[in-house]
Structures are given as C-alpha cells and as structure tokens.
Motif scaffolding. Structure first.
Motif, PDB file in Angstrom:
ATOM      1  N   ALA A 219       0.732  -1.252   0.126  1.00  0.00           N
ATOM      2  CA  ALA A 219      -0.092  -0.226   0.022  1.00  0.00           C
ATOM      3  C   ALA A 219       0.784   1.273   0.056  1.00  0.00           C
ATOM      4  N   ARG A 220       1.943   1.226   0.801  1.00  0.00           N
ATOM      5  CA  ARG A 220       2.865   2.217   0.656  1.00  0.00           C
ATOM      6  C   ARG A 220       3.358   2.520  -0.535  1.00  0.00           C
ATOM      7  N   LEU A 221       3.791   1.466  -1.368  1.00  0.00           N
ATOM      8  CA  LEU A 221       4.376   1.456  -2.735  1.00  0.00           C
ATOM      9  C   LEU A 221       3.648   1.892  -3.643  1.00  0.00           C
ATOM     10  N   TYR A 222       2.156   1.367  -3.754  1.00  0.00           N
ATOM     11  CA  TYR A 222       1.100   1.663  -5.000  1.00  0.00           C
ATOM     12  C   TYR A 222       0.137   2.013  -4.422  1.00  0.00           C
ATOM     13  N   SER A 223      -0.887   0.935  -3.751  1.00  0.00           N
ATOM     14  CA  SER A 223      -2.302   1.447  -3.361  1.00  0.00           C
ATOM     15  C   SER A 223      -2.918   0.377  -2.644  1.00  0.00           C
ATOM     16  N   ARG A 224      -3.974   0.755  -1.660  1.00  0.00           N
ATOM     17  CA  ARG A 224      -4.351  -0.508  -0.913  1.00  0.00           C
ATOM     18  C   ARG A 224      -5.284  -1.265  -1.834  1.00  0.00           C
TER      19      ARG A 224
END
Length: 408
Positions: free
Chosen positions: A155-160
């Motif tokens: 989620a930090r790198l892309y999305s939830r």
C-alpha cells in the motif's frame, strides 16, 4: 511499477508516470484521525479477511482431496519437511552425521534452520498444544503477520487496492500457497522479509536489522532478506550523501545470523562444510547454475510426460515472465533484490523440480504485475479472476500434498 524513494512521503511536486496508484499520505490533523478500532481495521482488516477466506478454501479443498483411510488434515499439514521441523522442536538437533544401514552418509535435521522450530516450541510451551498442532498454529501466526505487513508495504509503494489483490494472489491463487498454512518455514520467512522491508522503507534501521537477522535463521533463502536490507541501506546513504551509522549497523547485524548457524553446525560435527555436506547427502542440493532446471525444462517441454511436471515447467516460466515485467517497471530496488534473490537461489540449485513452486512462493515480486493489472480492471473482472485463480491455486496445493507421491 514505480520506483519509490526510502521516505514516508513522495517528493514534493513529483508525479511519476505509472499505471499504478501512488500511496496516499495520512492526514496530519489529529482531530481527523479515526478511533482505535477503525485504525486497527484499516491496518489489519484486509489481511485478516484474506487470511480467513484463504484458510477456509484451502482446508475445504484439502479435506475433499484426502481419500486415504486414517489420514487427517493434521497429517497433511505436517507432512514432508514439516515432520523435520516438528522433530527439531520436540527433540532438538542430532549431534553427529547420519548414515544408512548400508553405511552411506545421508541427510538429517541439521539441514533445517532453527527459527521456525523455536517458534513451534514457544507455541507448544505457551498453549500446551500437541507438537503437530503447535507447528500448524505457528505457521498460521507467521502467515497472518506476513499478510498484515505485506499489505502495509505494498500500500505504501502502490495502493491499498493493489495491496489487497497481492494478498489474494499470494495466499490463495498462486499454486502451492498451501505451504504457508503448513508447518513449514516459508510463512516465517515471508513474515521476517516483510517486516524487514517495511521497516527499511520507514527508515527504522535497527528494527529492519533485527528482522533480517531473524530471516537469516529461518532458512537459507534468508540471505535474500539480508541482501535487500543491504541495498536499502546503500540507497539511504547515497540519498543522504554521507555514511550513516544506523543502516550500517543494521546490515552488519543481519549478516551475522546465517554464518552463526553454519558455524554452529560445523562446530557440532567437526567440519567447516558440515551443513553443506548434510544438505547434499540428504537432498542432493548444490549450486549448479541452473543446469538441472534447464535439463528438466527441455525434457519436459519436449516430451510432455506427466501433467505435474508440465504444470511445474509452465509455472517456472510464468514466474520468470512475471519477474521480468516487475524489473521492467522498476520496482523499489530492495523489494526487487529480495524477490530476485529468492528466485535465483531456487532456480540455480539442484533441488527437486517438484519443490520449485513451494520454494518460489515467498518471492512475491512476480505477483506485482498481475496485481497492478487487476487493480485497474472492473470490480466484476477482479472478482471473477481472483475467485477462479484461488480455486485453482488451492486445488493445486491440495493435490500436491494428497495425490502426488513425492515431496513438495
């Protein structure tokens, strides 16, 4: 996939061209923060939901596939290498080499790293459960922790949304995801790897070093976690343009665990290469630069003999293609190094071909392109694809531990 810096927030004014959503930053206003139950669900809810669904599906299909009289779910969930881990947890390690009745050197439990048996022993001591059930519970605890941490990292790198899809692919859809629910150490490796990567991304270096140290005591592929931490530390120092003590200390700490265990085995058996001798005698595992894998792929794809060998050959190729797409999309380098090293260690050694999918399962990175594509699809498409893939993945694992006669 976008390259993400080692900071909690993206650089101001930077909007990378990507087909995956960028992570959102939390609000700074304390009054806008939700209450504790809401925060806990936000952090762990998707992982808990995916874990529960995957567990039920695995157990239902595994139960349906068990046809041998007297065989139980516990038997199957502690089969093959699981028995070695339980023997270590309950009785410790042998203090000498092991020989066959004919006097030939063979493998023994010293080939298996100690962290998972220690966890099993802890669960057994705390709960009073039998050794078999304690081994299964230990794996569940490690997997649940891994899913929570991986969801936060992705989620930090892309999305939830991408992170949740990754969890479904990881815990249910990929063939041999069943191993994460068995008394094997793959779930613990995944948990320590995710904890290390998440801590490194948050720049909590000592925490990252401790978890990487633990990864090095989990299984030989733990060196992939140590390598990833080293890359993260190097990126941090290049970014800061100075040598930082904490990243260096964390990396140095991580680098000690695997050599410590190998030294302990060497001291116990009186030979510096004792661990490698045991490993090769028992499982003929050695570094061959992928020669045995190449021979297997060529023979299997030319002859088409046996649907399991053919399926494993196709899966290996699919893993490589997924990894190539991940490299092309410039994944966060430490995550790429971790997954890439797991893949290289698996494919460049002479371990049994029918163990390849299980050994590749914790690598994670080959799932990212599929997750990114599904995150952009319609909800109905996501549900249909993930449901179908989960059914196949769970069935495949159940078949391999019930009908397939060889080790996984």
């Amino acid at each position: 996939m976008p390259s993400t810096p080692l900071t909690d927030h993206p650089p101001t004014g930077h909007s990378p061209a990507t087909d995956l959503p960028a992570p959102r930053t939390p609000a700074d206003d304390d009054s806008a923060r939700p209450d504790l139950p809401s925060r806990l669900w936000h952090a762990a809810g998707p992982a808990v939901a995916v874990y529960a669904g995957a567990l039920v599906l695995h157990l239902v299909l595994l139960s349906a596939m068990i046809t041998r009289p007297g065989t139980t779910l516990t038997d199957r969930l502690t089969s093959w290498d699981g028995r070695h881990f339980l023997e270590i947890a309950s009785g410790g390690y042998p203090d000498s080499y092991t020989y066959t009745p004919q006097g030939e050197l063979t493998g023994n439990n010293l080939a298996f790293f100690p962290l998972f048996p220690w966890l099993v022993r802890l669960v057994h001591a705390v709960t009073g459960l039998s050794w078999s059930v304690a081994g299964i519970v230990a794996a569940q605890l490690a997997l649940l922790a891994a899913l929570v941490l991986i969801h936060q990292l992705v989620a930090r790198l892309y999305s939830r949304r991408t992170a949740t899809i990754v969890l479904v692919l990881l815990a249910a859809a990929q063939p041999m995801s069943l191993v994460f629910f068995m008394s094997y150490s793959e779930s613990l490796l995944l948990a320590t790897a995710a904890a290390t990567l998440l801590a490194a991304h948050r720049r909590a270096w000592i925490t990252a070093g401790v978890f990487a140290f633990l990864a090095g005591l989990t299984r030989p592929a733990g060196i992939a976690v140590i390598a990833a931490l080293g890359v993260a530390a190097l990126i941090e120092m290049v970014r800061e343009r100075r040598v930082s003590a904490r990243p260096l200390v964390a990396t140095a700490l991580a680098c000690t665990s695997t050599p410590l265990y190998l030294w302990w085995v060497a001291d116990r058996l009186g030979s510096m290469d004792a661990w490698f001798t045991v490993q090769r005698a028992g499982w003929d595992t050695h570094w061959d630069w992928g020669a045995s894998l190449w021979d297997f792929l060529v023979h299997t794809l030319q002859t088409g003999e046996g649907w399991v060998p053919v399926s494993i050959a196709v899966l290996v190729i699919a893993h490589l293609l997924g990894t190539a797409l991940t490299v092309r999309r410039t994944t966060w380098p430490p995550l790429l190094v971790y997954g890439g090293t797991v893949i290289v260690l698996t494919l460049a050694q002479s371990n049994y071909y029918h163990c390849k999918p299980r050994l590749l399962a914790p690598a994670l990175i080959f799932l990212l392109p599929v997750a990114g594509a599904l995150a952009r699809a319609r909800r109905s498409t996501q549900i249909a694809v993930l449901a179908g893939a989960a059914l196949f993945g769970c069935w495949y694992g159940a078949y391999m531990v019930t009908a397939w006669p060889y080790a996984i």
